[in-house]
Design a protein around this motif. Sequence first.
Motif, PDB file in Angstrom:
ATOM      1  N   ARG A  29     -35.071 -63.470   3.458  1.00 21.63           N
ATOM      2  CA  ARG A  29     -34.627 -64.077   4.720  1.00 21.63           C
ATOM      3  C   ARG A  29     -33.360 -63.387   5.219  1.00 21.63           C
ATOM      4  O   ARG A  29     -33.243 -63.038   6.395  1.00 21.63           O
ATOM      5  CB  ARG A  29     -34.403 -65.579   4.535  1.00 21.63           C
ATOM      6  CG  ARG A  29     -34.159 -66.304   5.838  1.00 21.63           C
ATOM      7  CD  ARG A  29     -34.428 -67.790   5.755  1.00 21.63           C
ATOM      8  NE  ARG A  29     -35.756 -68.169   5.305  1.00 21.63           N
ATOM      9  CZ  ARG A  29     -36.875 -68.086   6.036  1.00 21.63           C
ATOM     10  NH1 ARG A  29     -36.815 -67.620   7.253  1.00 21.63           N
ATOM     11  NH2 ARG A  29     -38.034 -68.472   5.562  1.00 21.63           N
ATOM     12  N   TYR A  32     -34.361 -59.702   6.432  1.00 24.54           N
ATOM     13  CA  TYR A  32     -35.253 -59.485   7.575  1.00 24.54           C
ATOM     14  C   TYR A  32     -34.915 -60.277   8.828  1.00 24.54           C
ATOM     15  O   TYR A  32     -35.444 -59.993   9.891  1.00 24.54           O
ATOM     16  CB  TYR A  32     -36.700 -59.822   7.187  1.00 24.54           C
ATOM     17  CG  TYR A  32     -37.218 -59.118   5.969  1.00 24.54           C
ATOM     18  CD1 TYR A  32     -36.895 -57.795   5.691  1.00 24.54           C
ATOM     19  CD2 TYR A  32     -38.043 -59.780   5.076  1.00 24.54           C
ATOM     20  CE1 TYR A  32     -37.380 -57.162   4.563  1.00 24.54           C
ATOM     21  CE2 TYR A  32     -38.538 -59.150   3.948  1.00 24.54           C
ATOM     22  CZ  TYR A  32     -38.207 -57.840   3.703  1.00 24.54           C
ATOM     23  OH  TYR A  32     -38.689 -57.216   2.588  1.00 24.54           O
ATOM     24  N   GLN A  33     -34.072 -61.284   8.704  1.00 23.02           N
ATOM     25  CA  GLN A  33     -33.893 -62.247   9.789  1.00 23.02           C
ATOM     26  C   GLN A  33     -33.505 -61.622  11.127  1.00 23.02           C
ATOM     27  O   GLN A  33     -34.069 -61.966  12.148  1.00 23.02           O
ATOM     28  CB  GLN A  33     -32.863 -63.296   9.378  1.00 23.02           C
ATOM     29  CG  GLN A  33     -32.987 -64.565  10.153  1.00 23.02           C
ATOM     30  CD  GLN A  33     -32.321 -65.720   9.442  1.00 23.02           C
ATOM     31  OE1 GLN A  33     -31.449 -65.529   8.616  1.00 23.02           O
ATOM     32  NE2 GLN A  33     -32.737 -66.918   9.744  1.00 23.02           N
ATOM     33  N   GLN A  34     -32.567 -60.736  11.166  1.00 25.39           N
ATOM     34  CA  GLN A  34     -32.079 -60.155  12.424  1.00 25.39           C
ATOM     35  C   GLN A  34     -32.282 -58.641  12.412  1.00 25.39           C
ATOM     36  O   GLN A  34     -31.330 -57.875  12.445  1.00 25.39           O
ATOM     37  CB  GLN A  34     -30.585 -60.472  12.596  1.00 25.39           C
ATOM     38  CG  GLN A  34     -30.252 -61.937  12.646  1.00 25.39           C
ATOM     39  CD  GLN A  34     -30.768 -62.592  13.919  1.00 25.39           C
ATOM     40  OE1 GLN A  34     -30.781 -61.996  14.982  1.00 25.39           O
ATOM     41  NE2 GLN A  34     -31.211 -63.833  13.804  1.00 25.39           N
ATOM     42  N   THR A  35     -33.530 -58.195  12.393  1.00 25.62           N
ATOM     43  CA  THR A  35     -33.768 -56.762  12.278  1.00 25.62           C
ATOM     44  C   THR A  35     -34.785 -56.275  13.295  1.00 25.62           C
ATOM     45  O   THR A  35     -35.639 -57.040  13.742  1.00 25.62           O
ATOM     46  CB  THR A  35     -34.217 -56.414  10.847  1.00 25.62           C
ATOM     47  OG1 THR A  35     -34.244 -55.016  10.693  1.00 25.62           O
ATOM     48  CG2 THR A  35     -35.587 -56.976  10.546  1.00 25.62           C
ATOM     49  N   ASP A  36     -34.668 -55.012  13.668  1.00 18.31           N
ATOM     50  CA  ASP A  36     -35.634 -54.387  14.573  1.00 18.31           C
ATOM     51  C   ASP A  36     -36.722 -53.660  13.797  1.00 18.31           C
ATOM     52  O   ASP A  36     -37.881 -53.676  14.181  1.00 18.31           O
ATOM     53  CB  ASP A  36     -34.929 -53.394  15.501  1.00 18.31           C
ATOM     54  CG  ASP A  36     -33.936 -54.066  16.425  1.00 18.31           C
ATOM     55  OD1 ASP A  36     -34.209 -55.200  16.871  1.00 18.31           O
ATOM     56  OD2 ASP A  36     -32.875 -53.462  16.696  1.00 18.31           O
ATOM     57  N   VAL A  65     -42.367 -60.210   5.767  1.00 21.32           N
ATOM     58  CA  VAL A  65     -41.657 -59.829   6.984  1.00 21.32           C
ATOM     59  C   VAL A  65     -42.171 -60.638   8.173  1.00 21.32           C
ATOM     60  O   VAL A  65     -41.386 -61.184   8.953  1.00 21.32           O
ATOM     61  CB  VAL A  65     -41.792 -58.316   7.269  1.00 21.32           C
ATOM     62  CG1 VAL A  65     -41.232 -57.972   8.648  1.00 21.32           C
ATOM     63  CG2 VAL A  65     -41.096 -57.496   6.192  1.00 21.32           C
ATOM     64  N   ILE A  68     -40.869 -64.156   8.434  1.00 21.72           N
ATOM     65  CA  ILE A  68     -39.448 -64.312   8.712  1.00 21.72           C
ATOM     66  C   ILE A  68     -39.059 -63.741  10.071  1.00 21.72           C
ATOM     67  O   ILE A  68     -38.285 -64.346  10.817  1.00 21.72           O
ATOM     68  CB  ILE A  68     -38.606 -63.651   7.596  1.00 21.72           C
ATOM     69  CG1 ILE A  68     -38.860 -64.376   6.266  1.00 21.72           C
ATOM     70  CG2 ILE A  68     -37.120 -63.638   7.939  1.00 21.72           C
ATOM     71  CD1 ILE A  68     -38.309 -63.663   5.045  1.00 21.72           C
ATOM     72  N   CYS A  69     -39.587 -62.569  10.388  1.00 24.28           N
ATOM     73  CA  CYS A  69     -39.212 -61.889  11.634  1.00 24.28           C
ATOM     74  C   CYS A  69     -40.461 -61.248  12.240  1.00 24.28           C
ATOM     75  O   CYS A  69     -40.675 -60.040  12.124  1.00 24.28           O
ATOM     76  CB  CYS A  69     -38.139 -60.836  11.347  1.00 24.28           C
ATOM     77  SG  CYS A  69     -37.416 -60.140  12.834  1.00 24.28           S
ATOM     78  N   ASN A  71     -41.340 -60.267  15.069  1.00 24.51           N
ATOM     79  CA  ASN A  71     -41.197 -59.232  16.097  1.00 24.51           C
ATOM     80  C   ASN A  71     -40.687 -57.901  15.548  1.00 24.51           C
ATOM     81  O   ASN A  71     -40.593 -56.920  16.303  1.00 24.51           O
ATOM     82  CB  ASN A  71     -40.279 -59.709  17.221  1.00 24.51           C
ATOM     83  CG  ASN A  71     -40.918 -60.841  17.997  1.00 24.51           C
ATOM     84  OD1 ASN A  71     -42.117 -60.826  18.250  1.00 24.51           O
ATOM     85  ND2 ASN A  71     -40.130 -61.836  18.344  1.00 24.51           N
ATOM     86  N   ALA A  72     -40.338 -57.852  14.272  1.00 27.89           N
ATOM     87  CA  ALA A  72     -39.852 -56.608  13.685  1.00 27.89           C
ATOM     88  C   ALA A  72     -40.964 -55.562  13.644  1.00 27.89           C
ATOM     89  O   ALA A  72     -42.138 -55.890  13.491  1.00 27.89           O
ATOM     90  CB  ALA A  72     -39.325 -56.858  12.270  1.00 27.89           C
TER      91      ALA A  72
END
Length: 183
Positions: A29, A32-36, A65, A68-69, A71-72
């Motif tokens: 978490r 990966y939470q705030q990643t592109d 992934v 958690i995120c 859109n990554a």
Amino acid sequence: RRISPIQDAYIEEYLREKKLNLTATTDPREAYQQTDFVVVAVPTNYDSTRNFFDTSSVEQAVETVLSICPNAVIVIKSTVPVGYTASLRQRYPQAKIMFSPEFLRESKALYDNLYPSRIIVGSEPDLSSEAEKFADILQDAALKEDVPILLMGSTEAEAVKLFANTYLALRVSFFNELDTYAE
């Protein structure tokens, strides 16, 4: 603690001597939470008796992934069979998945990433801008100037990796045979 988990003199030197902005975590978490972009570089051992790559660790990473995120952009660096990325995209149609092979020599991983012979990113047309952005990130991270960048389909990129590995195995076998003959 800036101690390399793998044996590679260049990595050990970088961790010891360079000022790096690195954060290590075992918490998915947090990672990966705030990643592109998420780079998946996990073992995919080949079973020669079953003629099979064990890609379960790749699939597990992709699922984690996405949970958690979602859109990554997921960039697979692991060695996978030709056509694998396309099959993952069919299984996870909402996912942004690409393949970018690495060409690393044993105990030279960091050096080969800082001075790559080429950068290859394989994606489908709907991810072409993300592929270009990821290639630029790899180019910016390299110390070598003007690294050739090749953008292609993911299946084509997987084939390039397969043929590069096959050529390397052929060279090793040839020189082993030459050595045996010389002895």
